[in-house]
Enzyme design. Structure first.
Site, PDB file in Angstrom:
ATOM      1  N   GLU A   1       1.067  -2.055   2.180  1.00 52.95           N
ATOM      2  CA  GLU A   1       0.751  -2.173   3.614  1.00 52.95           C
ATOM      3  C   GLU A   1       1.179  -0.866   4.315  1.00 52.95           C
ATOM      4  O   GLU A   1       2.221  -0.283   3.968  1.00 52.95           O
ATOM      5  CB  GLU A   1       1.585  -3.355   4.143  1.00 52.95           C
ATOM      6  CG  GLU A   1       1.509  -3.629   5.616  1.00 52.95           C
ATOM      7  CD  GLU A   1       2.453  -4.795   6.017  1.00 52.95           C
ATOM      8  OE1 GLU A   1       3.332  -5.193   5.211  1.00 52.95           O
ATOM      9  OE2 GLU A   1       2.304  -5.303   7.135  1.00 52.95           O
TER      10      GLU A   1
ATOM     11  N   LYS B   1      -4.636  -8.019   9.449  1.00 52.40           N
ATOM     12  CA  LYS B   1      -3.553  -8.983   9.178  1.00 52.40           C
ATOM     13  C   LYS B   1      -3.517 -10.078  10.241  1.00 52.40           C
ATOM     14  O   LYS B   1      -3.356  -9.787  11.441  1.00 52.40           O
ATOM     15  CB  LYS B   1      -2.222  -8.234   9.127  1.00 52.40           C
ATOM     16  CG  LYS B   1      -1.026  -9.071   8.711  1.00 52.40           C
ATOM     17  CD  LYS B   1       0.214  -8.173   8.614  1.00 52.40           C
ATOM     18  CE  LYS B   1       1.428  -8.890   8.076  1.00 52.40           C
ATOM     19  NZ  LYS B   1       2.597  -8.001   7.980  1.00 52.40           N
TER      20      LYS B   1
ATOM     21  N   CYS C   1       0.972  -8.846   3.246  1.00 50.81           N
ATOM     22  CA  CYS C   1       2.399  -9.162   3.325  1.00 50.81           C
ATOM     23  C   CYS C   1       2.688 -10.572   3.838  1.00 50.81           C
ATOM     24  O   CYS C   1       2.450 -11.541   3.134  1.00 50.81           O
ATOM     25  CB  CYS C   1       3.122  -8.087   4.145  1.00 50.81           C
ATOM     26  SG  CYS C   1       4.876  -7.997   3.698  1.00 50.81           S
TER      27      CYS C   1
ATOM     28  N   VAL D   1      10.385  -7.245   3.366  1.00 44.47           N
ATOM     29  CA  VAL D   1      11.810  -7.085   3.647  1.00 44.47           C
ATOM     30  C   VAL D   1      12.585  -8.360   3.292  1.00 44.47           C
ATOM     31  O   VAL D   1      13.737  -8.297   2.887  1.00 44.47           O
ATOM     32  CB  VAL D   1      12.070  -6.668   5.113  1.00 44.47           C
ATOM     33  CG1 VAL D   1      11.650  -5.235   5.351  1.00 44.47           C
ATOM     34  CG2 VAL D   1      11.373  -7.565   6.112  1.00 44.47           C
TER      35      VAL D   1
HETATM   36  C1  ACM Z   1       5.756  -7.973   6.470  1.00 40.87           C
HETATM   37  O1  ACM Z   1       4.832  -8.743   6.764  1.00 40.87           O
HETATM   38  N1  ACM Z   1       5.565  -6.669   6.433  1.00 40.87           N
HETATM   39  C2  ACM Z   1       7.081  -8.472   6.143  1.00 40.87           C
END
Ligand code: ACM
Length: 270
Positions: A38, A109, A151, A178
């Site tokens: 990402e 996203k 992510c 993370v």
């Molecule tokens: C994330 O969605 N970058 C933790």
């Protein structure tokens, strides 16, 4: 089909340096499909609107997408890569899908994580799947269907399920993880949907303003039966290619009585 994963440490704001590094890693091995992290070109932790305005790029005309188009043409490969997209006055945490003939699609996203909500607009396009061509060992041309999620989409099982219902064989999952749970959770996403998942994460830390984020690495490729074909270290850059047979993802039958999709009791779900 040969699928490759890039795990790297992006430097915030160093777009051309990060892009060069990713392209160098991809050029070191042959694969039909690559997944990059990402926001691989910009880094993750934006701290102002000014930064997002300066670093987000229009797709496909922006320099990062154009560099990816060049390399996919040269290497005759397909890439899914995360970047910050500018569309008018909106900014999206996006992933581009680029094949040997150019830009194919962009996923934006849908489930934004933490302070991403300050800079990005949540994805406004539906989940979709796309065919990617490859040749098997006998030189036969075949197609694999890929779906894209980014992510934090992992924590909403609906993301992987929707892509599965649309026919995805492989989930391409650019990430900047993370929280510690995703690598294990993606094994379940693969098992409950019988799909492959390629999670390409980054490593390193970013300290911007007062906050330091540490990215957990462990990029991985998981089979529809939950086997980890490859998992990268937590703290080292990595480039790795494995062979997969996308057909494995098309058999959703668990036993003669149970079928992952046909046994769904939609009338009881909400
Ligand atoms: C994330 O969605 N970058 C933790």
């Amino acid at each position: 089909m040969k699928v490759g994963i890039v795990q790297m440490n992006s430097k915030f704001g160093e777009v051309s340096q990060n892009t060069e590094k990713a392209l160098g890693l991809i050029s070191s091995k042959q694969a039909d499909l690559w997944v990059l992290p990402e926001l691989f070109n910009t880094g993750y932790q934006f701290i102002s609107k000014k930064e997002i305005r300066a670093l987000a790029e229009p797709v496909p005309s922006g320099p990062t997408t154009q560099s990816l188009i060049q390399i996919t043409k040269t290497l005759k490969t397909t890439i899914v890569a995360g970047l910050a997209e500018r569309d008018g006055d909106k900014y999206f945490n996006a992933a581009v899908l680029i094949g040997p003939k150019g830009h194919i699609a962009t996923y934006r996203k849908i489930h934004l994580f933490y302070e991403e909500n300050r800079w990005f607009t949540p994805g406004n396009l539906p989940f979709q799947v796309y065919p990617v061509s490859y040749k098997n060992e006998n030189g036969q041309s075949l197609k694999c269907k890929i779906g894209i999620m980014i992510c934090f989409d992992w924590i909403f099982p609906e993301s992987a399920r929707t892509l599965t219902l649309l026919g995805a064989d492989v989930l391409c999952h650019p990430s900047n993880l993370v929280l510690p749970h995703c690598p294990q959770a993606m094994i379940t996403r693969c098992l409950e949907n019988r799909v492959f998942a390629i999670t390409a994460n980054r490593i390193g830390t970013e300290s911007r303003n007062t906050e330091t984020l540490r990215f957990i690495g462990q990029s991985q490729i998981v089979t529809p039966h939950g086997k980890i074909l490859y998992r990268a270290p937590e703290d080292q850059e990595a480039v790795h290619v494995v062979h997969i047979d996308p057909k494995t993802a098309r058999n959703k039958s668990i036993n003669p009585y149970n079928h992952l999709l046909k046994n769904r009791a939609e009338q009881f779900y909400r």
